[in-house]
Design a protein around this motif. Structure first.
Motif, PDB file in Angstrom:
ATOM      1  N   UNK A 178       0.791  -0.992   0.022  1.00  0.00           N
ATOM      2  CA  UNK A 178      -0.064   0.046   0.095  1.00  0.00           C
ATOM      3  C   UNK A 178       0.896   1.296   0.046  1.00  0.00           C
ATOM      4  N   UNK A 179       1.971   1.157   0.623  1.00  0.00           N
ATOM      5  CA  UNK A 179       2.819   2.448   0.409  1.00  0.00           C
ATOM      6  C   UNK A 179       3.407   2.656  -0.871  1.00  0.00           C
ATOM      7  N   UNK A 180       3.664   1.706  -1.465  1.00  0.00           N
ATOM      8  CA  UNK A 180       3.964   1.869  -2.984  1.00  0.00           C
ATOM      9  C   UNK A 180       2.942   2.650  -3.912  1.00  0.00           C
ATOM     10  N   UNK A 181       1.594   2.138  -3.475  1.00  0.00           N
ATOM     11  CA  UNK A 181       0.504   2.534  -4.286  1.00  0.00           C
ATOM     12  C   UNK A 181       0.013   3.855  -3.758  1.00  0.00           C
ATOM     13  N   UNK A 182       0.313   3.979  -2.407  1.00  0.00           N
ATOM     14  CA  UNK A 182      -0.100   5.693  -2.173  1.00  0.00           C
ATOM     15  C   UNK A 182       0.762   6.636  -2.636  1.00  0.00           C
ATOM     16  N   UNK A 183       2.064   6.197  -2.502  1.00  0.00           N
ATOM     17  CA  UNK A 183       3.172   7.105  -3.018  1.00  0.00           C
ATOM     18  C   UNK A 183       2.848   7.559  -4.611  1.00  0.00           C
ATOM     19  N   UNK A 184       2.030   6.692  -5.167  1.00  0.00           N
ATOM     20  CA  UNK A 184       1.793   7.126  -6.809  1.00  0.00           C
ATOM     21  C   UNK A 184       0.601   8.127  -7.000  1.00  0.00           C
ATOM     22  N   UNK A 185      -0.130   8.362  -5.852  1.00  0.00           N
ATOM     23  CA  UNK A 185      -1.427   9.273  -5.914  1.00  0.00           C
ATOM     24  C   UNK A 185      -1.004  10.591  -5.766  1.00  0.00           C
ATOM     25  N   UNK A 188       8.186  -3.859  -5.972  1.00  0.00           N
ATOM     26  CA  UNK A 188       7.063  -4.450  -5.970  1.00  0.00           C
ATOM     27  C   UNK A 188       6.783  -4.989  -7.389  1.00  0.00           C
ATOM     28  N   UNK A 189       6.360  -6.208  -7.874  1.00  0.00           N
ATOM     29  CA  UNK A 189       5.992  -6.561  -9.032  1.00  0.00           C
ATOM     30  C   UNK A 189       4.463  -5.806  -9.433  1.00  0.00           C
ATOM     31  N   UNK A 190       4.475  -5.822 -10.587  1.00  0.00           N
ATOM     32  CA  UNK A 190       3.154  -5.236 -11.064  1.00  0.00           C
ATOM     33  C   UNK A 190       2.748  -3.993 -10.147  1.00  0.00           C
ATOM     34  N   UNK A 191       3.602  -2.863  -9.862  1.00  0.00           N
ATOM     35  CA  UNK A 191       3.120  -2.049  -8.922  1.00  0.00           C
ATOM     36  C   UNK A 191       2.047  -1.024  -9.071  1.00  0.00           C
ATOM     37  N   UNK A 192       1.890  -0.742 -10.381  1.00  0.00           N
ATOM     38  CA  UNK A 192       0.781  -0.205 -10.889  1.00  0.00           C
ATOM     39  C   UNK A 192      -0.450  -0.524 -10.390  1.00  0.00           C
ATOM     40  N   UNK A 193      -0.836  -1.882 -10.519  1.00  0.00           N
ATOM     41  CA  UNK A 193      -2.194  -2.477 -10.264  1.00  0.00           C
ATOM     42  C   UNK A 193      -2.283  -2.692  -8.535  1.00  0.00           C
ATOM     43  N   UNK A 194      -1.187  -3.742  -8.275  1.00  0.00           N
ATOM     44  CA  UNK A 194      -1.345  -4.045  -6.926  1.00  0.00           C
ATOM     45  C   UNK A 194      -0.821  -3.073  -5.718  1.00  0.00           C
ATOM     46  N   UNK A 195      -0.203  -2.072  -6.232  1.00  0.00           N
ATOM     47  CA  UNK A 195      -0.042  -0.898  -5.286  1.00  0.00           C
ATOM     48  C   UNK A 195      -1.496  -0.276  -5.023  1.00  0.00           C
ATOM     49  N   UNK A 196      -1.863   0.286  -6.089  1.00  0.00           N
ATOM     50  CA  UNK A 196      -3.406   0.938  -5.703  1.00  0.00           C
ATOM     51  C   UNK A 196      -4.498  -0.123  -5.183  1.00  0.00           C
ATOM     52  N   UNK A 197      -4.404  -1.166  -5.570  1.00  0.00           N
ATOM     53  CA  UNK A 197      -5.487  -2.278  -5.119  1.00  0.00           C
ATOM     54  C   UNK A 197      -5.137  -2.379  -3.623  1.00  0.00           C
ATOM     55  N   UNK A 198      -4.057  -2.422  -3.299  1.00  0.00           N
ATOM     56  CA  UNK A 198      -3.572  -2.754  -1.746  1.00  0.00           C
ATOM     57  C   UNK A 198      -4.410  -1.663  -0.881  1.00  0.00           C
ATOM     58  N   UNK A 199      -4.750  -0.335  -1.473  1.00  0.00           N
ATOM     59  CA  UNK A 199      -5.199   0.867  -0.556  1.00  0.00           C
ATOM     60  C   UNK A 199      -6.391   0.392   0.048  1.00  0.00           C
TER      61      UNK A 199
END
Length: 310
Positions: free
Chosen positions: A54-61, A79-90
């Motif tokens: 989630x940290x990786x996904x939040x940093x993209x926002x 993180x593999x597939x960071x674009x998808x899984x990072x934001x989905x983790x939020x």
């Protein structure tokens, strides 16, 4: 981190065989403690890894409060597939936190209401309530632990069966079964793959109290009869995290177990049995989950530290 960050999310699958076999081949006390420990560790590990993703996904926002360096390609590459899984983790982590908070709040609210309802009664270990609805459950906390039972249920039991009821509920209180039930409930909310362990622990805790009651009253058949009668008329406990005499579940199996010999007490099953193999598989899965989450956490800490300007 690579794939290690995802392993704790799926490793609870390694505990499914022991969840099924423990209630059949292990002493209920051993099964309750083993399954609760496995569930708690795996839930913690999967939540940690979900938070790291989630940290990786939040940093993209855009407009997030995190340091700008945390959205660098070096961080996202961890993180593999960071674009998808990072934001989905939020939303996934938010759902876990919200569900766990709701379960804790409901557990506390039910206990507080139950203690307030008993405030005017004598401070004995057993509270008998004049109620037309049959129920009995163990109520921990407050000034003292108490057994709550309605007159409607007591009227349906013979004296020996009443003794079995009280012995059963006291066993729940003495072993603090509500803590096991709450822990596995929270674990199942953190990771849905742990739900079979929650079901198995709920059954094992009841069997643990059944065996304790049978030893206390010295009559396994009386305990079995009391459970069967209570299951036919009782409405159960006010919340799933409180232990009760006739909790929902496989009551016929509990009765059949009481009509047979007491289970053998073993701290750990032999490796050369199906339950032993399942137990070691769950232990290995738990160990790998702990190591994977620790590796992911340390790696992420070092990467974020390097990406954060001084």
């Amino acid at each position: 981190m690579g794939i290690f960050v995802f392993l704790p999310l799926v490793l609870p699958l390694t505990a499914w065989p022991i969840a099924r076999l423990a209630e059949q081949h292990l002493h209920p006390r051993t099964a309750t403690r083993l399954l609760t420990g496995v569930a708690a560790v795996m839930a913690l590990c999967s939540t940690v890894c979900l938070a790291l993703v989630m940290v990786v996904g939040t940093a993209q926002l855009p407009g997030n409060p995190l340091p700008d360096g945390w959205s660098d390609p070096e961080v996202r590459a961890a993180v593999p597939y960071d674009e998808v899984v990072g934001k989905a983790a939020i939303p996934a982590l938010c759902a876990v936190v919200a569900a766990s908070a709701r379960a804790l709040w409901r557990h506390g609210r039910v206990r507080r209401r139950a203690h307030r309802a008993l405030a005017g009664l004598p401070g004995t270990g057993v509270a008998v309530l004049p109620d037309d609805v049959p129920y009995a459950y163990a109520l921990p906390g407050g000034r003292r632990d108490r057994v709550v039972v309605s007159t409607a249920l007591l009227d349906r039991l013979r004296p020996a069966e009443r003794r079995a009821l009280f012995a059963h509920e006291r066993a729940h209180l003495a072993a603090r079964h509500h803590r096991f039930l709450l822990a596995v409930r929270l674990a199942a909310l953190a990771n849905p793959f742990l739900r079979p362990l929650r079901t198995a622990v709920a059954y094992a805790a009841e069997r643990w109290a059944d065996e304790a009651a049978a030893r206390a009253v010295g009559d396994r058949r009386a305990v079995a009869t009391a459970i069967g009668k209570a299951a036919l008329v009782s409405r159960g406990t006010p919340v799933a995290t409180l232990a009760g005499f006739a909790a929902p579940g496989p009551v016929p199996r509990r009765v059949a177990a009481l009509l047979g010999p007491p289970p053998a007490v073993r701290t750990w099953p032999s490796l050369f049995t199906s339950v032993g193999l399942a137990a070691w598989a769950a232990a290995a899965g738990t160990a790998v989950s702990a190591m994977s989450s620790a590796n992911a956490a340390v790696t992420m800490f070092l990467i974020l530290r390097a990406a954060t300007p001084l």
